[in-house]
Each structure stands twice: as structure tokens, then as C-alpha cells.
Design an enzyme around this catalytic site. Structure first.
Site: not given
Ligand code: ZN
Length: 487
Positions: A300, A351
Site C-alpha cells: 500500500h 489483495d
Molecule cells: Zn493486504
């Protein structure tokens, strides 16, 4: 060619980068390793892939396979307050607490099937479901990790099992009973279990990683094209792992030359909690403790300052962006322009699996910045030449950068790499009419998943004509699981 019996694949166009070549075959040995490209007499026995373009297999660097079971079940308001990552997480936990080992296998196989059908050939699984629903360890502390590995092996994908270290709910935060399945309270327990997993995976890397395999080979195979499952280190986040534990785990990963993955700065609340606990942001903490390296991938890495970007760059660390999930969760926008300008390598992950389409993730890197800055071609560079420079950059994130991040052997179609690739139908409505010059941009920005026709991993075709041989069974089992979970 040195191998007497190369297996060759002859598409209409092949992308060995930075351009497509016409009527060139990909030549492989029988171990599934690429020996080169060729034309003419060398391709007599080639598998013909007429009307198709062949590209390196996509590498998905960040996955939580079991989260496939909550797709479609979190897209509504749950509270009077604003819905957010944190309310989504409570719903995700309520599913995570109920899965049996067999359920984990069925959910993972479904996610991996969908990955295969979209051109993904390797996955980094950020795995944090370790114990039984009551928080008590199974007799085999890697039972669930091995169910995920088995699922990948049965679909035919390579997998880096990034085993997660998880110690606590957060700084000055009460224990959340829904996290009981994740927690290994001390680094000794975590590392003991990780080492056990490592030795078991190393014993079976050259087999197809079936459950209960009695394969007793103890050494890693010399040819990495035959490596199908390996382990990595994944401290969950600064929120979930206190500093001493973090040092232990990352230093172990560095000594063993393992990939080290960690959620970093996904949410502002995580950043402010870290500043409160340590007086530094997550990236500054990792940098000042000497925990960043070329092996480190910050997943991220959204809420970062330009100083933090430089710290990641100085350490040679990578970032894994997951923009489809990040937009679904309202996390924010990864400053990929800043990362690329500073030379930080950026990989991609699907994800939460709200959608599995790594090329969609690739194009979102550019699109999210366009919306934010209200301009086009944000990821272009002054040195670019040709119309497909941005597409080349985005495809690299979806292939070679992912391979670097999870230490997968694929990522490009070079001699010595495994024959991990996918093909697309040049007549698919989503890309039909593209010229050789603009084909890559058409694929990266516009390809529908229906255009993916063949997927080959280590020279073995796991998807043929857009279908996987186990597809019906995998889907039926997954439907039964969903019915059991949700009624
Ligand atoms: Zn994750």
C-alpha cells in the site's frame, strides 16, 4: 539450441519487450525453462497459437485468498457512522473466524482459478489465518498455510507463502477476539513455525505440491523453473507487531534472503498510532531501525511524505500497490508518480479480491492519478519514446516487479527464466484492430479478461482456450462453501 527436444510455442506476436515480434516462437526445454526465441526450421514442432499474442505471465504480489468469500457481501452501509476500512474489516473477520481447513482450500482454489484465468502465473499470498477458530494452534501449526499452498499447486500457480507475524490488536488497543486465529504472541513461536514451513516447502518444491506428498527430496532444486512454492516473511503491520518482534522477524528474513512483506501506511489511523507510539511514521520507523532493504516490500504505502518516499528509495525497497482494493476500501491513492521518479520499484496485488484483474490494477495506477491531478499521462517520463511507454511501465509492475517483490522465477521471457506466460486473442472485441505499435497500450488499458486464452506455467498449459480443466469442480465446491457460510 542446446536441448535436443525443445517445446516451442508459436504465437502470431510475442512480447519479449519493449516491442512485439511477429512469427517468433518461444523455445523451452523439457523442464519448462526458456532457452530462447526462434523462427523457421526451429519451430517445426511448435504449438501453434494462431491469432494470439503471447506475453509474460502476470505476478500478483499481494493476495489474501480466503477473502474471496466476502465478495459482494460488504458493499452496503453497516452503521450510522461512515463505513470505512475498519467497518469492512469487522465483516471480513466474521468470515475468517468460521472457515475450516477444507474451506480455506476451497476458497483459495477459487481465487487462484480466477487468477489463472486472467493471466496470473505466480502469487504472493499474505497468509495470516494460522489457528483454529478458538485461537488454539492446530497440531500442525502450518496446516492452513499448507492448504493454501495445496490450492495453488492444484490450480497450477507458483506461490510465495508470505507467512504473517501478528502479535496484537494495536498500540494501546484491547484484544479483539476476532483476531484469535492470527496471533503468535512471541517471535520465537513465529520463527519456529516459519522454519518448519520452509523445510516442508523445500521438500516439495519440485513436485506439484499435493497435500500429504511423501516426496522426501530435501534440497532446493537447482533449476528455479521447477520451484513452485516457497516461503517469505510478513510482519503484518506496525499496528499488529511491536518493534522488538519486528526486528527479530525482519532480521531473520534478511539473513535467509527471503522476501519481506508488510502492510505500511494503508490508513491514516495506522500512521497516527505509530507516531503516538514511536514518535515516527511507519516508514521513518522502519528506516531508522535499519529494517528496509531490497527484499522489503511496503504494501500500500499510501499515506507517505516525500521524505518517506526517499527513504524507501535509498534502501532500494519496493512498494506493492493494490489500487482495486484501495479504491474499494476508500484507502487513498498510492503516489506512484513520486515513487517512480525516485526509482522505487512498484509491484501490484489484487489483495481483497473484490475483483481479480491485475491489468485493471495496472491501469488504475495511472487513472487514479489522472483523477487526482486532472491531467493525462501522469506516469509519462521526459525520456519516453513511443506511444506505449506508460503501458510498458505498467506492464512491468504487473510482471517483473512482482517477480522481484516475491522472489518468483518468472516475470520476463528471457532465456533461463521459466516458461510462464499467457496469450490473448487478437480478435477479442476489447483489443481488435490494434496495430503492433499500439497493441501493448490496448492490452494494458483495455483488455477484457475474456481475451485471455492460454496460460502456461513452467511449460505446462493450465488454461486452454480460456478454460481450466478443473474449473467446474472448483466452482461447484466454492458455491457449496458460500451456501454453507451465508445460506
Ligand atoms: Zn493486504
Amino acid at each position: 539450441m542446446s536441448d535436443p527436444n525443445p517445446t516451442s510455442w508459436l504465437p502470431e506476436l510475442i512480447y519479449t519487450g519493449p516491442a512485439f515480434q511477429r512469427d517468433h516462437a518461444l523455445l523451452c526445454d523439457q523442464a519448462g525453462q526458456i532457452v530462447g526465441t526462434g523462427s523457421g526450421v526451429e519451430v517445426e514442432s511448435a504449438v501453434l497459437l494462431k491469432g494470439r499474442a503471447l506475453l509474460p505471465g502476470l505476478v500478483n504480489a499481494h493476495s489474501h485468498a480466503f477473502q474471496r468469500v466476502i465478495r459482494g457481501r460488504t458493499e452496503h452501509r453497516t452503521a450510522h457512522n461512515k463505513d470505512s476500512f475498519w467497518t469492512w474489516r469487522e465483516m471480513m473477520y466474521s468470515a475468517a473466524t468460521r472457515l475450516t481447513p477444507e474451506d480455506v482450500y476451497d476458497a483459495s482454489r477459487m481465487a487462484f482459478l480466477e487468477m489463472a484465468l486472467s493471466g496470473i502465473t505466480s502469487v504472493g499470498e499474505f497468509h495470516y489465518l494460522q489457528h483454529g477458530p478458538d485461537g488454539v494452534a492446530y497440531d500442525d501449526p502450518n496446516l492452513l498455510a499448507k492448504e493454501v499452498v495445496r490450492a495453488a499447486g492444484d490450480v497450477g500457480l507458483r506461490i510465495a507463502l508470505l507467512r504473517v507475524a501478528y502479535a496484537r490488536s494495536g498500540y494501546e488497543t484491547n484484544v479483539n477476539p476476532l483476531q484469535a486465529r492470527f496471533i503468535e504472541a512471541d517471535p520465537e513461536t513465529y520463527l519456529r513455525n516459519l522454519e518448519q514451513l520452509q523445510s516442508e516447502l523445500n521438500q516439495s518444491v519440485s513436485s506439484t505440491v499435493k497435500s500429504g506428498s511423501s516426496d522426501s527430496r530435501s534440497a532446493l532444486p537447482e533449476v528455479r523453473a521447477t520451484t513452485f512454492a516457497w516461503a517469505g516473511v510478513a510482519p503484518h503491520s506496525v499496528r499488529a507487531v511491536p518493534l522488538d518482534y519486528l526486528r527479530h522477524v525482519i532480521q531473520f528474513g534478511n539473513r535467509q534472503n527471503l522476501p519481506v512483506h508488510m502492510h505500511v501506511a494503508e490508513q491514516l489511523a495506522e500512521v497516527s498510532a505509530c507516531i503516538k507510539e514511536y514518535g515516527r511514521s511507519p516508514v521513518a520507523l522502519l528506516a531508522s531501525e535499519g529494517l528496509l532493504s531490497e527484499r522489503f516490500t511496503a504494501v500500500h504505502a499510501i499515506h507517505v511524505t516525500s521524505k518517506a518516499v526517499r527513504m524507501l528509495a535509498d534502501a532500494g525497497a519496493m512498494v506493492c500497490a493494490c489500487p482495486t482494493t484501495e479504491r474499494n476500501l476508500g484507502d487513498g491513492i498510492v503516489p506512484v508518480d513520486g515513487y517512480l521518479q525516485q526509482g522505487v520499484r512498484v509491484a501490484l496485488g489484487t489483495d481483497s479480491h473484490v475483483e481479480i484483474n491485475l491489468l485493471e490494477d495496472a491501469r488504475e495506477l495511472e487513472y487514479h492519478l489522472r483523477l487526482q491531478k486532472r491531467e493525462r499521462a501522469v506516469l509519462a517520463s521526459t525520456e519516453d519514446n513511443g506511444v506505449s511507454a506508460i503501458a510498458e511501465r505498467l506492464l512491468a509492475s504487473a510482471t517483473i516487479r512482482g517477480a522481484e517483490s516475491i522472489n518468483a522465477p518468472g516475470g520476463t521471457l528471457e532465456p533461463g527464466r521459466p516458461a510462464d506466460f499467457f496469450t490473448v486473442d487478437l480478435n477479442d472485441p476489447s483489443i481488435a484492430g490494434a496495430s503492433e505499435g499500439d497493441l501493448l497500450s490496448s492490452i494494458v488499458f483495455s483488455l477484457s479478461k475474456t481475451a485471455v486464452k492460454d496460460v502456461v506455467v513452467g511449460g505446462k498449459r493450465i488454461v486452454e482456450n480460456g478454460r481450466h480443466s478443473e474449473q467446474e469442480e472448483i466452482v461447484e465446491r466454492f458455491k457449496a462453501l458460500q451456501k454453507k457460510l451465508w445460506g
